[in-house]
Every structure is written in C-alpha cells, then in structure tokens.
Motif scaffolding. Structure first.
Motif, PDB file in Angstrom:
ATOM      1  N   GLY A  48       0.825  -1.213   0.000  1.00  0.00           N
ATOM      2  CA  GLY A  48       0.000   0.000   0.000  1.00  0.00           C
ATOM      3  C   GLY A  48       0.849   1.248   0.000  1.00  0.00           C
ATOM      4  O   GLY A  48       2.009   1.241   0.442  1.00  0.00           O
ATOM      5  N   ALA A  49       0.287   2.336  -0.503  1.00  0.00           N
ATOM      6  CA  ALA A  49       1.011   3.609  -0.492  1.00  0.00           C
ATOM      7  C   ALA A  49       1.266   4.014   0.957  1.00  0.00           C
ATOM      8  O   ALA A  49       0.325   4.153   1.742  1.00  0.00           O
ATOM      9  N   PRO A  50       2.537   4.200   1.363  1.00  0.00           N
ATOM     10  CA  PRO A  50       2.824   4.533   2.764  1.00  0.00           C
ATOM     11  C   PRO A  50       2.392   5.944   3.133  1.00  0.00           C
ATOM     12  O   PRO A  50       2.739   6.912   2.454  1.00  0.00           O
ATOM     13  N   VAL A  51       1.623   6.052   4.221  1.00  0.00           N
ATOM     14  CA  VAL A  51       1.188   7.335   4.755  1.00  0.00           C
ATOM     15  C   VAL A  51       1.746   7.439   6.174  1.00  0.00           C
ATOM     16  O   VAL A  51       1.394   6.640   7.041  1.00  0.00           O
ATOM     17  N   LEU A  52       2.613   8.404   6.391  1.00  0.00           N
ATOM     18  CA  LEU A  52       3.255   8.598   7.689  1.00  0.00           C
ATOM     19  C   LEU A  52       2.578   9.749   8.417  1.00  0.00           C
ATOM     20  O   LEU A  52       2.570  10.878   7.923  1.00  0.00           O
ATOM     21  N   LEU A  53       1.994   9.458   9.581  1.00  0.00           N
ATOM     22  CA  LEU A  53       1.293  10.459  10.374  1.00  0.00           C
ATOM     23  C   LEU A  53       2.229  10.978  11.460  1.00  0.00           C
ATOM     24  O   LEU A  53       2.739  10.204  12.272  1.00  0.00           O
ATOM     25  N   VAL A  54       2.446  12.289  11.481  1.00  0.00           N
ATOM     26  CA  VAL A  54       3.407  12.917  12.399  1.00  0.00           C
ATOM     27  C   VAL A  54       2.632  13.704  13.451  1.00  0.00           C
ATOM     28  O   VAL A  54       1.955  14.682  13.137  1.00  0.00           O
ATOM     29  N   ALA A  55       2.766  13.281  14.711  1.00  0.00           N
ATOM     30  CA  ALA A  55       1.960  13.841  15.803  1.00  0.00           C
ATOM     31  C   ALA A  55       2.455  15.217  16.236  1.00  0.00           C
ATOM     32  O   ALA A  55       3.581  15.626  15.938  1.00  0.00           O
ATOM     33  N   GLY A  56       1.604  15.906  16.992  1.00  0.00           N
ATOM     34  CA  GLY A  56       1.891  17.260  17.429  1.00  0.00           C
ATOM     35  C   GLY A  56       2.562  17.334  18.792  1.00  0.00           C
ATOM     36  O   GLY A  56       2.983  16.319  19.367  1.00  0.00           O
ATOM     37  N   LEU A  57       2.647  18.534  19.307  1.00  0.00           N
ATOM     38  CA  LEU A  57       3.357  18.839  20.545  1.00  0.00           C
ATOM     39  C   LEU A  57       2.872  17.977  21.709  1.00  0.00           C
ATOM     40  O   LEU A  57       1.701  18.003  22.073  1.00  0.00           O
ATOM     41  N   GLY A  58       3.812  17.205  22.278  1.00  0.00           N
ATOM     42  CA  GLY A  58       3.503  16.405  23.447  1.00  0.00           C
ATOM     43  C   GLY A  58       2.607  15.211  23.210  1.00  0.00           C
ATOM     44  O   GLY A  58       2.294  14.475  24.148  1.00  0.00           O
ATOM     45  N   LEU A  59       2.178  14.993  21.985  1.00  0.00           N
ATOM     46  CA  LEU A  59       1.247  13.912  21.682  1.00  0.00           C
ATOM     47  C   LEU A  59       1.988  12.649  21.259  1.00  0.00           C
ATOM     48  O   LEU A  59       3.036  12.723  20.612  1.00  0.00           O
ATOM     49  N   ASP A  60       1.408  11.504  21.585  1.00  0.00           N
ATOM     50  CA  ASP A  60       2.030  10.250  21.166  1.00  0.00           C
ATOM     51  C   ASP A  60       1.304   9.693  19.952  1.00  0.00           C
ATOM     52  O   ASP A  60       0.366  10.295  19.424  1.00  0.00           O
ATOM     53  N   LEU A  61       1.741   8.529  19.510  1.00  0.00           N
ATOM     54  CA  LEU A  61       1.190   7.958  18.280  1.00  0.00           C
ATOM     55  C   LEU A  61      -0.277   7.575  18.412  1.00  0.00           C
ATOM     56  O   LEU A  61      -0.987   7.411  17.410  1.00  0.00           O
ATOM     57  N   THR A  62      -0.765   7.417  19.641  1.00  0.00           N
ATOM     58  CA  THR A  62      -2.174   7.072  19.824  1.00  0.00           C
ATOM     59  C   THR A  62      -3.104   8.269  19.696  1.00  0.00           C
ATOM     60  O   THR A  62      -4.317   8.121  19.801  1.00  0.00           O
ATOM     61  N   SER A  63      -2.546   9.460  19.475  1.00  0.00           N
ATOM     62  CA  SER A  63      -3.377  10.669  19.394  1.00  0.00           C
ATOM     63  C   SER A  63      -4.139  10.779  18.075  1.00  0.00           C
ATOM     64  O   SER A  63      -5.061  11.588  17.959  1.00  0.00           O
ATOM     65  N   TRP A  64      -3.764   9.980  17.085  1.00  0.00           N
ATOM     66  CA  TRP A  64      -4.491  10.015  15.811  1.00  0.00           C
ATOM     67  C   TRP A  64      -5.808   9.273  15.977  1.00  0.00           C
ATOM     68  O   TRP A  64      -5.808   8.107  16.391  1.00  0.00           O
ATOM     69  N   PRO A  65      -6.945   9.897  15.671  1.00  0.00           N
ATOM     70  CA  PRO A  65      -8.233   9.225  15.828  1.00  0.00           C
ATOM     71  C   PRO A  65      -8.281   7.916  15.067  1.00  0.00           C
ATOM     72  O   PRO A  65      -7.835   7.836  13.911  1.00  0.00           O
ATOM     73  N   ARG A  66      -8.812   6.894  15.724  1.00  0.00           N
ATOM     74  CA  ARG A  66      -8.875   5.576  15.089  1.00  0.00           C
ATOM     75  C   ARG A  66      -9.642   5.637  13.780  1.00  0.00           C
ATOM     76  O   ARG A  66      -9.267   4.993  12.798  1.00  0.00           O
ATOM     77  N   ARG A  67     -10.702   6.413  13.734  1.00  0.00           N
ATOM     78  CA  ARG A  67     -11.497   6.494  12.511  1.00  0.00           C
ATOM     79  C   ARG A  67     -10.697   7.107  11.372  1.00  0.00           C
ATOM     80  O   ARG A  67     -10.898   6.770  10.204  1.00  0.00           O
ATOM     81  N   MET A  68      -9.768   7.990  11.699  1.00  0.00           N
ATOM     82  CA  MET A  68      -8.915   8.594  10.680  1.00  0.00           C
ATOM     83  C   MET A  68      -7.962   7.550  10.086  1.00  0.00           C
ATOM     84  O   MET A  68      -7.787   7.460   8.863  1.00  0.00           O
ATOM     85  N   VAL A  69      -7.362   6.763  10.972  1.00  0.00           N
ATOM     86  CA  VAL A  69      -6.469   5.695  10.508  1.00  0.00           C
ATOM     87  C   VAL A  69      -7.243   4.682   9.667  1.00  0.00           C
ATOM     88  O   VAL A  69      -6.810   4.287   8.581  1.00  0.00           O
ATOM     89  N   GLU A  70      -8.407   4.282  10.166  1.00  0.00           N
ATOM     90  CA  GLU A  70      -9.202   3.297   9.438  1.00  0.00           C
ATOM     91  C   GLU A  70      -9.650   3.822   8.086  1.00  0.00           C
ATOM     92  O   GLU A  70      -9.698   3.072   7.096  1.00  0.00           O
ATOM     93  N   GLY A  71      -9.972   5.117   8.016  1.00  0.00           N
ATOM     94  CA  GLY A  71     -10.376   5.705   6.745  1.00  0.00           C
ATOM     95  C   GLY A  71      -9.274   5.612   5.702  1.00  0.00           C
ATOM     96  O   GLY A  71      -9.538   5.362   4.511  1.00  0.00           O
ATOM     97  N   LEU A  72      -8.033   5.797   6.124  1.00  0.00           N
ATOM     98  CA  LEU A  72      -6.897   5.671   5.210  1.00  0.00           C
ATOM     99  C   LEU A  72      -6.628   4.213   4.863  1.00  0.00           C
ATOM    100  O   LEU A  72      -6.306   3.884   3.707  1.00  0.00           O
TER     101      LEU A  72
END
Length: 305
Positions: A28-52
C-alpha cells in the motif's frame, strides 16, 4: 484514537529510539502520520487511521522524540521564562533533528517515499522533511500548523496561560488538564467525545511514563523556537502540498495556515469553518476525504508540482 497494532522500535544510527506502529498492506502507499506537541502515536483518531486503511494505504504512526515510548532526550528543558519569550537553550535540538528522526524511521522501514501528514508541530516537522529531503516525500498535508514566523500563527494569550501551569503530577490530574485544555482549544461546532478523550488521556499518561515525561513538552517547544522563521525554507518544497486549518484555532491562529499556503509553491489551502485545534469526530471524515483526494492528486501528478 489509534490503538491497533503492536509497538515496534527503531534504533536510529546516532539518534533516538523511535516507537512506531504499522498497519495495512505491505504494497500500500505509505502514509506517515506525524503527531503534534507532546502527543504520542495514539493521538491520531482511530477512525482517521481506518479511513486511510480502507483506501488501501499502509499507515505508519510514531512517537516523536520526547513523547510516548520514544527516547527522552537528556538535555535540560528550557525554563518557563525561555518558553514564554520564545527562546531556546543553546543545547536544544530543533525541528531539523526531528525531521532527521522521521527520515531515519523511513530508512528503518525501507520506505523510499511516503505521503506525510502532520498536525501542529507534526506539520512543522513534515514541512522540514519536505524542504530538506524532497525525494522522500510524495505529498505533504499540513494540518493546523505554521511557518515559524512570529507574526503569524500566534498562540492566544489565554492558551499560553494554560500551557504555563505546572505539569500534572498524577494520572487523574493529567486527564483533568487534558479535558480543560480541550474545552479551551476545541470547537463547540465539532465537540470532542468526552469518554474517548478521558480514556485516551489515561492511556497516554501511562504509556509516556507519567511524571517522568514532564520535560518532553518544554524541549519540543524549545525545538520549535530554535528553528525560527522557516518561511524561506518552505519555498523549497516541491511535493504537492495541502494545508488544512480551522477558523477558530486558539493554539495556532489561522494566519499560520494561510502563511504556510503562501510560502509553499502551489499549495492548496482549505480553511474549515468551525474547526479548532482538535481532530474532533465531526471533522475526521472530511479530513480523511481531503487527504485521500490529495494523495490521488499527488500520484497523478508525480514528478510535477
């Protein structure tokens, strides 16, 4: 928020240990999600990841240095006064170092080029990768971020006052602080899911090591300050770029998104009415649609900008 997939670790040559998770097909086309200030990798909404994932992408999320389960940097954090004045310590790392971590993770995963999606500070890191390593970035999506120019994207004084409070000392206090900050920087038009935010904040406290992580946010703020105005550097970005911002953002004033779009040649700018500084349930579907469309546009225009 992101919960699937095991924690993996990349020991970068001469750099920090980066915790990450990978989901989706290997081709699959790799999509790298880069989190914001003080946030960890779990900060990305699950629905956003699933949508991709539903669109066939290979999704990678990771903890920046000084966040989550990645390496805590040994240098002392800047003082509250330095942070308030926008000054960095002489031994501070900067966004270039965090961009190098990002590229190092791509190297570790054997990914030559990826679609980068960054929120807030993560948008700044993505911008830096795109400017300094253009061959590694297929497309860039910068969400509620800015250029480093102090005349744009300013944090509201009311927000700075909240950020200046002493760090939380317990898990419960950390959850309460998160909810209070979200009530301030979030949107009444697109409200958060309170139960989900409580669960996330509790997990994030535990995952980051609780009180042991208190120096991470000030050091990341120092990295932003150490990088200064990056407007001229953004002009070197050649990857197709999408800039998304809300019109009610108190953490990064909407002028930051407008300035980013002006600085990056050919960038597309979308300002979402009612959106603030939070990936709320009400905006996730729209963001997924915007990002997915941008990825397709980028693939169609490969080699052109």
């Amino acid at each position: 928020m992101t919960g699937a997939g095991p924690d993996l670790f990349a020991d970068l040559p001469g750099g920090p240990r980066i915790c990450h998770r990978v989901e989706g097909p290997a081709d699959g086309a790799p999509v790298l999600l880069v989190a914001g200030l003080g946030l960890d990798l779990t900060s990305w909404p699950r629905r956003m990841v699933e949508g991709l994932l539903e669109r066939g992408s290979r999704v990678i999320v990771f903890d920046n240095r000084d966040a989550g389960r990645s390496t805590r940097i040994a240098t002392p954090p800047p003082s509250p006064l330095h942070s308030l004045l926008g000054r960095a310590r002489p031994d501070s790392y900067d966004l270039g170092d965090m961009a190098a971590d990002t590229v190092g993770l791509l190297d570790h995963l054997g990914i030559a080029r990826a679609h980068l999606v960054g929120m807030s500070m993560g948008g700044m890191i993505g911008q830096t990768v795109a400017a300094r390593h253009p061959d590694r970035v297929a497309t860039l999506t910068s969400i509620f971020s800015t250029t480093g120019d102090r005349g744009v994207g300013r944090v509201a004084w009311s927000t700075l006052a909240r950020m200046g409070k002493r760090p939380a000392r317990t898990a419960q206090e950390s959850v309460e602080r998160h909810l209070a900050m979200l009530a301030h920087i979030g949107s009444a038009v697109f409200p958060p899911d309170r139960d989900e935010e409580v669960a996330w904040a509790a997990r994030a406290w535990e995952r980051s090591g609780g009180v042991r992580s208190r120096g991470g946010v000030p050091r990341q703020i120092g990295a932003i300050h150490a990088s200064g105005d990056r407007t001229a550097e953004l002009a070197r970005i050649t990857a197709p770029t999408l800039v998304v911002h809300g019109d009610t953002d108190r953490m990064v004033h909407p002028s930051g998104g407008r300035a980013t779009a002006r600085a990056v040649p050919g960038a597309r700018h979308v300002e979402v009415e009612g959106m603030a500084h939070h990936l709320a349930p009400g905006v996730v579907e729209r963001l997924v649609g915007l990002i997915a469309d941008h990825l397709v546009r980028g693939d169609r225009g490969a080699g052109r900008h």
